[in-house]
Design a protein around this motif. Structure first.
Motif, PDB file in Angstrom:
ATOM      1  N   CYS A 156       3.634   3.616  -3.727  1.00  0.00           N
ATOM      2  CA  CYS A 156       2.599   3.663  -2.985  1.00  0.00           C
ATOM      3  C   CYS A 156       3.076   2.352  -1.903  1.00  0.00           C
ATOM      4  O   CYS A 156       3.734   1.380  -2.107  1.00  0.00           O
ATOM      5  CB  CYS A 156       1.513   2.721  -3.811  1.00  0.00           C
ATOM      6  SG  CYS A 156      -0.047   2.418  -2.707  1.00  0.00           S
ATOM      7  N   ASN A 158       0.513   1.130   0.069  1.00  0.00           N
ATOM      8  CA  ASN A 158      -0.414   0.215   0.465  1.00  0.00           C
ATOM      9  C   ASN A 158      -0.024  -1.355   0.000  1.00  0.00           C
ATOM     10  O   ASN A 158       0.647  -1.374  -0.918  1.00  0.00           O
ATOM     11  CB  ASN A 158      -1.586   0.756  -0.021  1.00  0.00           C
ATOM     12  CG  ASN A 158      -2.147   1.992   0.344  1.00  0.00           C
ATOM     13  OD1 ASN A 158      -1.936   2.238   1.542  1.00  0.00           O
ATOM     14  ND2 ASN A 158      -2.625   2.989  -0.474  1.00  0.00           N
ATOM     15  N   CYS A 160      -2.427  -3.908  -1.370  1.00  0.00           N
ATOM     16  CA  CYS A 160      -3.726  -4.376  -2.001  1.00  0.00           C
ATOM     17  C   CYS A 160      -3.280  -5.726  -2.819  1.00  0.00           C
ATOM     18  O   CYS A 160      -2.120  -6.013  -3.408  1.00  0.00           O
ATOM     19  CB  CYS A 160      -4.278  -3.558  -2.877  1.00  0.00           C
ATOM     20  SG  CYS A 160      -4.857  -1.809  -2.193  1.00  0.00           S
ATOM     21  N   TYR A 162      -4.007  -7.403  -5.157  1.00  0.00           N
ATOM     22  CA  TYR A 162      -4.171  -7.793  -6.381  1.00  0.00           C
ATOM     23  C   TYR A 162      -3.177  -6.727  -7.134  1.00  0.00           C
ATOM     24  O   TYR A 162      -3.350  -6.865  -8.662  1.00  0.00           O
ATOM     25  CB  TYR A 162      -5.656  -7.430  -6.798  1.00  0.00           C
ATOM     26  CG  TYR A 162      -6.093  -6.267  -6.470  1.00  0.00           C
ATOM     27  CD1 TYR A 162      -5.828  -4.944  -7.216  1.00  0.00           C
ATOM     28  CD2 TYR A 162      -6.989  -5.863  -5.121  1.00  0.00           C
ATOM     29  CE1 TYR A 162      -6.248  -3.648  -6.545  1.00  0.00           C
ATOM     30  CE2 TYR A 162      -7.182  -4.981  -4.958  1.00  0.00           C
ATOM     31  CZ  TYR A 162      -6.997  -3.540  -5.462  1.00  0.00           C
ATOM     32  OH  TYR A 162      -7.423  -2.372  -5.103  1.00  0.00           O
ATOM     33  N   CYS A 163      -2.391  -5.950  -6.629  1.00  0.00           N
ATOM     34  CA  CYS A 163      -1.911  -5.204  -7.149  1.00  0.00           C
ATOM     35  C   CYS A 163      -0.301  -4.915  -7.253  1.00  0.00           C
ATOM     36  O   CYS A 163       0.141  -5.263  -6.074  1.00  0.00           O
ATOM     37  CB  CYS A 163      -2.483  -3.520  -6.518  1.00  0.00           C
ATOM     38  SG  CYS A 163      -1.405  -2.072  -7.266  1.00  0.00           S
ATOM     39  N   TYR A 238      -7.660   7.412  -1.183  1.00  0.00           N
ATOM     40  CA  TYR A 238      -7.689   6.147  -0.484  1.00  0.00           C
ATOM     41  C   TYR A 238      -9.171   6.364   0.721  1.00  0.00           C
ATOM     42  O   TYR A 238      -9.086   7.280   1.346  1.00  0.00           O
ATOM     43  CB  TYR A 238      -6.617   5.895   0.208  1.00  0.00           C
ATOM     44  CG  TYR A 238      -6.360   4.347   0.581  1.00  0.00           C
ATOM     45  CD1 TYR A 238      -6.224   3.508  -0.570  1.00  0.00           C
ATOM     46  CD2 TYR A 238      -6.424   3.824   1.735  1.00  0.00           C
ATOM     47  CE1 TYR A 238      -6.085   2.236  -0.255  1.00  0.00           C
ATOM     48  CE2 TYR A 238      -6.032   2.607   1.981  1.00  0.00           C
ATOM     49  CZ  TYR A 238      -5.828   1.792   0.962  1.00  0.00           C
ATOM     50  OH  TYR A 238      -5.812   0.548   1.080  1.00  0.00           O
TER      51      TYR A 238
HETATM   52  S1  SF4 Z   1      -4.356  -0.444  -5.691  1.00  0.00           S
HETATM   53 FE1  SF4 Z   1      -3.731  -0.552  -3.651  1.00  0.00          FE
HETATM   54  S2  SF4 Z   1      -1.471  -1.208  -3.823  1.00  0.00           S
HETATM   55 FE2  SF4 Z   1      -2.146  -0.470  -5.791  1.00  0.00          FE
HETATM   56  S3  SF4 Z   1      -1.696   1.571  -6.158  1.00  0.00           S
HETATM   57 FE3  SF4 Z   1      -3.967   1.722  -5.475  1.00  0.00          FE
HETATM   58  S4  SF4 Z   1      -3.703   1.742  -3.041  1.00  0.00           S
HETATM   59 FE4  SF4 Z   1      -1.694   1.379  -3.958  1.00  0.00          FE
END
Ligand code: SF4
Length: 449
Positions: A156, A158, A160, A162-163, A238
């Motif tokens: 991924c 993105n 985020c 917290y991830c 998303y």
């Molecule tokens: S929470 Fe955000 S960074 Fe984590 S897998 Fe999902 S989209 Fe990707």
């Protein structure tokens, strides 16, 4: 000589696909699956590791399997997956009973690596994630024969706050379109009727390929033309990449289920910004209006995280108001957990466990009432149901899933009357509604799509 494999696959469907590849490769190497770890020559745990509860579950499984090595000399214990990728070398000292640790990219080499195990030399192999699933890899489907997951991308891109997934699984890598269609075709020919497309963010599919454009609709068009599966389901959309093109296709193609799984995680602008989600409340409202307009029969599922650092009672009230306004079919509520290595770990305003729990209970109870009301709308109607087999609750009922119930995530339809077999798609008249499940009786075979 036949060797026995006892395998535990933890975490999400994406991890399950990796487990299924390992299973096939080890079967090719002479292993047969056994149900009892006492019988095993090889114990294998494919772990999840993106939140603390998953880490603890993985460690518990590994430690529970350790004693089986003492009972039978020569038994090997192997740990694969996200937990290994996340914690690396420190696991060697923490879990001395494990013979081999392999990170998220090594599983296609599992058979060779297992053969090379030397009891005196514990090993850990981790490389930066770059692997992409390929239809030429063997895979033993572990789900019931009529359904399977289809992984369309890895990683991924993105961010985020917290991830940990991007740190563990690496950046987005989309599979080649033709290769996905080839695998889907093989699965459908083998009898799979429902294919669930998975990736960390399926709407990002294609951004990293030539053209640098998200092109999930193009992939779906090819899948619809090139594979005979009756149901295609999407997980993990998303919010700001759900295009009109995708919704138009969903409205037009019955085989592409009108089921939208859109993890929103919050609705308060302030919290979404802190989460580094590139959308706000207004965009979510616009999206839901657009979905309702373009795909009026769509079932929508989402998830929310409560107890994020800095979240106030007013922010939680915004989620409650949102739930009451939009009355979504299915909502999962999760409590935030602070993960080492995530940006949010250092944010001010960390919530106590009591506050997180109270917010969780409040929203869960609210949504249970809404889900029940939504399910009551189906009573008296007749809907297609994919039969899973005998109910997990009682042998007196059959169990299946409607188009708006994803496997292993949502509820089910209990079938109280009529004859059918696992893998059939039948029309069921709904007679009773509960917050998560429906009850009904068979009205006849499903109409052809
Ligand atoms: S929470 Fe955000 S960074 Fe984590 S897998 Fe999902 S989209 Fe990707």
């Amino acid at each position: 000589m036949q060797k026995n494999l006892y395998m535990v696959s933890l975490g999400c469907p994406k991890n399950l696909v990796d487990s299924e590849v390992m299973l096939a490769l080890l079967e090719q190497d002479g292993y047969r699956v056994c149900e009892d770890p006492d019988q095993a020559d090889l114990l294998l745990v494919n772990t999840c590791g993106f939140i603390q509860s998953a880490v603890e579950e993985g460690l518990d499984e590994i430690m529970a399997l350790g004693p089986y090595k003492d009972k039978k000399p020569g038994v090997k214990l192997v740990v694969a997956g996200c937990l290994v990728q996340r914690y690396g070398q420190e696991l060697l000292a923490e879990l001395p009973e494990v013979d081999l640790f392999i990170g998220v990219d090594q599983f296609p080499r599992v058979a060779t690596l297992v053969r090379e195990i030397k009891p005196s030399k514990k090993k850990i192999i981790i490389t930066p994630p770059s692997f992409i699933m390929d239809s030429s890899l063997a895979r033993t489907i572990s789900t019931p024969a009529h359904r399977a997951y289809l992984k369309i991308s890895e990683g991924c891109s993105n961010r985020c706050s917290y991830c940990l997934i991007p740190a563990i699984r690496g950046p987005l890598r989309s599979r080649a379109m033709d290769d996905i269609v080839a695998e889907a075709g093989l699965l459908a020919e083998a009898g799979v009727r429902e294919l669930t497309l998975v990736g960390q963010d399926v709407t990002a599919y294609g951004i990293d390929l030539t053209g640098k454009k998200a092109n999930l609709p193009a992939l779906l068009g090819k899948l619809l033309a090139g594979c005979r599966a009756d149901w295609l389901r999407l997980l993990y959309l998303y919010p700001n990449r759900i295009s009109d093109e995708l919704l138009t296709l969903m409205a037009a193609e019955k085989r592409l289920l009108s089921y939208l799984d859109i993890p929103l995680q919050h609705i308060s602008d302030r919290v979404l910004k802190a989460m580094n989600r590139p959308f706000g409340r207004r965009q979510v409202h616009e999206l839901l209006e657009r979905i309702r307009r373009m795909v009026p029969d769509a079932a929508i599922r989402t998830t929310f995280i409560v107890g994020f650092p800095g979240e106030t009672d007013e922010d939680v009230e915004e989620i409650a108001e949102f739930l009451k306004t939009y009355r979504l079919n299915n909502v999962g509520i999760f409590t935030y957990s602070n993960e080492e290595g995530c940006a949010a770990e250092h944010f001010a305003g960390q919530c106590s466990d009591e506050v997180k729990e109270a917010r969780y209970q409040y929203l869960m109870e609210l949504q249970a009432e809404i889900s029940l009301e939504k399910n009551k709308e189906y009573v008296g109607g007749t809907i297609p149901v994919l039969v899973e087999g005998l109910s997990r609750e009682t042998d007196l009922l059959l169990e299946g899933r409607s188009e708006f119930q994803a496997p292993e995530i949502d509820g089910c339809v209990y079938i109280a009357d009529g004859q059918c077999a696992a893998g059939d798609i039948v029309m069921v008249t709904v007679t009773e509604a509960h917050p998560y499940d429906l009850v009904g009786e068979i009205a006849g075979p499903a109409q052809k799509t």
